[in-house]
Design an enzyme around this catalytic site. Structure first.
Site, PDB file in Angstrom:
ATOM      1  N   LYS A 125       3.594  11.964  17.792  1.00  0.00           N
ATOM      2  CA  LYS A 125       2.087  11.970  18.109  1.00  0.00           C
ATOM      3  C   LYS A 125       1.770  11.332  19.359  1.00  0.00           C
ATOM      4  O   LYS A 125       2.329  10.129  19.593  1.00  0.00           O
ATOM      5  CB  LYS A 125       1.435  11.385  16.971  1.00  0.00           C
ATOM      6  CG  LYS A 125       1.396  12.145  15.730  1.00  0.00           C
ATOM      7  CD  LYS A 125       0.279  11.516  14.943  1.00  0.00           C
ATOM      8  CE  LYS A 125       0.407  12.439  13.134  1.00  0.00           C
ATOM      9  NZ  LYS A 125      -0.496  11.804  12.326  1.00  0.00           N
ATOM     10  N   ARG A 173     -10.427  -0.919   7.625  1.00  0.00           N
ATOM     11  CA  ARG A 173      -9.514  -1.827   8.192  1.00  0.00           C
ATOM     12  C   ARG A 173      -9.146  -1.421   9.657  1.00  0.00           C
ATOM     13  O   ARG A 173      -9.032  -2.217  10.337  1.00  0.00           O
ATOM     14  CB  ARG A 173      -8.218  -2.402   7.498  1.00  0.00           C
ATOM     15  CG  ARG A 173      -7.320  -1.549   7.177  1.00  0.00           C
ATOM     16  CD  ARG A 173      -6.346  -1.093   7.968  1.00  0.00           C
ATOM     17  NE  ARG A 173      -5.072  -0.432   7.418  1.00  0.00           N
ATOM     18  CZ  ARG A 173      -4.257   0.172   8.085  1.00  0.00           C
ATOM     19  NH1 ARG A 173      -4.568   0.667   9.066  1.00  0.00           N
ATOM     20  NH2 ARG A 173      -3.010   0.323   7.503  1.00  0.00           N
ATOM     21  N   VAL A 191     -12.782  19.117  18.416  1.00  0.00           N
ATOM     22  CA  VAL A 191     -12.603  20.746  18.748  1.00  0.00           C
ATOM     23  C   VAL A 191     -13.289  21.446  17.716  1.00  0.00           C
ATOM     24  O   VAL A 191     -13.425  22.555  17.784  1.00  0.00           O
ATOM     25  CB  VAL A 191     -11.012  20.886  18.456  1.00  0.00           C
ATOM     26  CG1 VAL A 191     -10.131  20.466  19.605  1.00  0.00           C
ATOM     27  CG2 VAL A 191     -10.552  20.589  17.124  1.00  0.00           C
ATOM     28  N   ARG A 192     -13.922  20.841  16.610  1.00  0.00           N
ATOM     29  CA  ARG A 192     -14.869  21.270  15.768  1.00  0.00           C
ATOM     30  C   ARG A 192     -16.045  21.007  16.085  1.00  0.00           C
ATOM     31  O   ARG A 192     -16.675  19.755  15.919  1.00  0.00           O
ATOM     32  CB  ARG A 192     -14.420  20.766  14.036  1.00  0.00           C
ATOM     33  CG  ARG A 192     -12.978  21.055  13.693  1.00  0.00           C
ATOM     34  CD  ARG A 192     -12.627  20.007  12.586  1.00  0.00           C
ATOM     35  NE  ARG A 192     -12.929  18.589  13.112  1.00  0.00           N
ATOM     36  CZ  ARG A 192     -12.798  17.664  12.192  1.00  0.00           C
ATOM     37  NH1 ARG A 192     -12.741  17.733  11.011  1.00  0.00           N
ATOM     38  NH2 ARG A 192     -12.834  16.367  12.728  1.00  0.00           N
ATOM     39  N   LYS A 238       0.816  -1.042   0.083  1.00  0.00           N
ATOM     40  CA  LYS A 238      -0.123   0.066  -0.112  1.00  0.00           C
ATOM     41  C   LYS A 238       0.823   1.218  -0.120  1.00  0.00           C
ATOM     42  O   LYS A 238       1.680   1.408   0.745  1.00  0.00           O
ATOM     43  CB  LYS A 238      -0.972   0.194   1.241  1.00  0.00           C
ATOM     44  CG  LYS A 238      -1.893   1.090   1.274  1.00  0.00           C
ATOM     45  CD  LYS A 238      -2.858   0.955   2.368  1.00  0.00           C
ATOM     46  CE  LYS A 238      -2.142   1.544   3.382  1.00  0.00           C
ATOM     47  NZ  LYS A 238      -3.224   1.693   4.691  1.00  0.00           N
ATOM     48  N   SER A 280      -3.325   1.266  18.354  1.00  0.00           N
ATOM     49  CA  SER A 280      -3.310   1.015  16.753  1.00  0.00           C
ATOM     50  C   SER A 280      -2.570   1.819  15.829  1.00  0.00           C
ATOM     51  O   SER A 280      -2.734   3.289  15.780  1.00  0.00           O
ATOM     52  CB  SER A 280      -4.821   1.095  16.327  1.00  0.00           C
ATOM     53  OG  SER A 280      -5.093   0.913  15.096  1.00  0.00           O
TER      54      SER A 280
END
Length: 322
Positions: free
Chosen positions: A223, A108, A158-159, A65, A290
Site C-alpha cells: 500500500k 485512536r 473518488v466518490r 485486538k 501511521s
C-alpha cells in the site's frame, strides 16, 4: 470473577477524543522509553482482506485486538473494519473485559494523527486538506480541531458523494469547506491521506514546502498513497519502524531501495519524549507514517474499562468455573 462485556454503543459513550489523545500520546512515550511491550502484529491474509492480531502490555494492563480489514465489505452491508479487544490482568491473565474495538480503532487512529500534527505541523496551520473522505477522515478532523484553529478544509474523494458529505459535516462544525480537485486539496498546511490505495495518489509537484502530511491509509505491504519523490524530500516520522517498513507508507520506498532506514528521522514517541526534534523549520515537509499500534489500542481500552467501572456500565459474564 466476572468479565465485563461492552458493546460498541457503550464504548462510544465511555471515552472522548480528548481522553483518547492523552492516552495515545502517553502510550507512544512509554513505548519509546521501554515501559511497554508490543510483539509484532500478526496477519492472516485472505483473497478479499485480512485479519490481524495485535497484543500489547502497558499502563498496568495487557490486551489483544483481533481486527479485520476487508475493503469490499460495504458492498455486503458490513463495515470495512470490525474489531474486538480482550483486556487482561497482567498479574493473573484473567480477562477483565471484552469490548468492541471497531470504534476505538478509528478513535485512536484519529488521535494519533492529531498528536503527530501537534509536534510536526507548523503551529500556524489553518488550511487542511483531506484526500479520502471516509470514516477515518472524520476522526482525523476531530483530533486536529483540538490542536489547531482550522479555518478552511479542502476535500477530495473518488466518490463525490463521500466528499460532499464530509464537506457538509465540516460546515456543520463551523468550518469553511469545499470539495476540490486533488491537486488543489494538496495545496494546504496539513494534508491527511486516508485511502486504501496501492499506487501513489498524491504527486510530489502538488506538495508545497512547509506542509505536514498525516499518511494514514497505508497499513499493509504494497500500500502507498504518496509519490516516492515526496518521501525523498521529507522528514519522515513513523509510529513504529518495524511495522512501518513492512506495511506503512514507507514500505514500498524501502523495498525498492528509494530510501533506507537511515532516512527515517524518528518515531513519534522519540519526538514526544524529547529524544528527537520534531519540526525544525517552516520550510521542511514532514510526514507522519501511521500504521496503527497495539499500544494505542490497550491505552484507550484502559480508559474505556476504568470509565465503565466508575459508571457501572456494561454486562458481566462468568466465562470460567473458578
Amino acid at each position: 470473577m466476572e468479565t465485563l462485556i461492552l458493546t460498541q454503543e457503550e464504548v462510544e459513550s465511555l471515552i472522548s477524543m480528548d481522553e483518547a489523545m492523552n492516552a495515545v500520546e502517553e502510550a507512544f512515550r512509554l513505548y519509546t522509553l521501554g515501559r511497554a511491550d508490543m510483539p509484532p502484529k500478526v496477519y492472516l491474509e485472505f483473497e478479499n482482506g485480512d485479519l490481524r492480531a495485535m497484543p500489547a502490555h502497558l499502563m498496568g494492563y495487557a490486551g489483544i485486538k483481533w481486527v479485520n480489514s476487508h475493503p469490499y465489505n460495504p458492498e455486503r452491508g458490513l463495515p470495512t473494519v470490525m474489531a474486538l479487544m480482550i483486556l487482561n490482568s497482567p498479574e493473573t491473565g484473567f480477562p477483565l473485559a471484552v469490548m468492541d474495538a471497531t470504534y476505538t480503532t478509528s478513535l485512536r487512529t484519529g488521535a494519533a494523527g492529531g498528536i503527530a500534527a501537534k509536534y510536526l505541523a507548523r503551529k500556524d496551520s489553518r488550511v487542511f486538506g483531506f484526500v479520502g473522505c471516509g470514516t477515518q477522515a472524520y476522526f482525523q478532523l476531530e483530533a486536529l480541531r483540538r490542536v489547531f484553529n482550522i479555518e478552511e478544509v479542502k476535500a477530495y474523494d473518488v466518490r463525490k458523494e463521500a466528499a460532499r458529505r464530509f464537506v457538509n459535516h465540516c460546515k456543520e462544525k463551523g468550518i469553511a469547506a469545499s470539495a476540490k480537485l486533488i491537486e488543489e486539496v494538496c495545496k494546504c498546511d496539513v494534508l491527511v491521506t486516508t485511502t486504501p490505495s496501492r499506487k501513489p495518489v498524491v504527486r510530489a509537484e502538488w506538495v508545497e514546502k512547509g506542509t505536514h502530511i498525516n499518511a494514514i491509509g497505508a497499513d499493509a505491504a504494497g500500500k502507498q498513497e504518496l509519490d516516492l519523490e515526496i518521501l525523498k524530500r521529507a522528514k519522515i516520522v513513523v509510529d513504529d519502524l518495524e511495522q512501518a517498513k513492512h506495511g506503512g507508507e514507507i514500505n514500498v520506498a524501502i523495498s525498492e531501495g528509494v530510501i533506507g532506514i537511515e532516512d527515517i528521522h524518528a518515531t513519534i514517541g522519540e519526538v514526544i519524549a524529547g529524544l528527537k526534534a520534531g519540526r525544525e523549520s517552516e520550510e521542511e515537509i514532514t510526514i507522519f507514517d501511521s500504521t496503527g499500534l497495539a499500544i494505542q489500542d490497550v491505552a484507550v481500552a484502559k480508559v474505556v474499562y476504568e470509565n465503565a467501572i466508575k459508571s457501572n456500565r456494561g454486562r458481566r459474564i462468568e466465562f470460567f468455573r473458578i
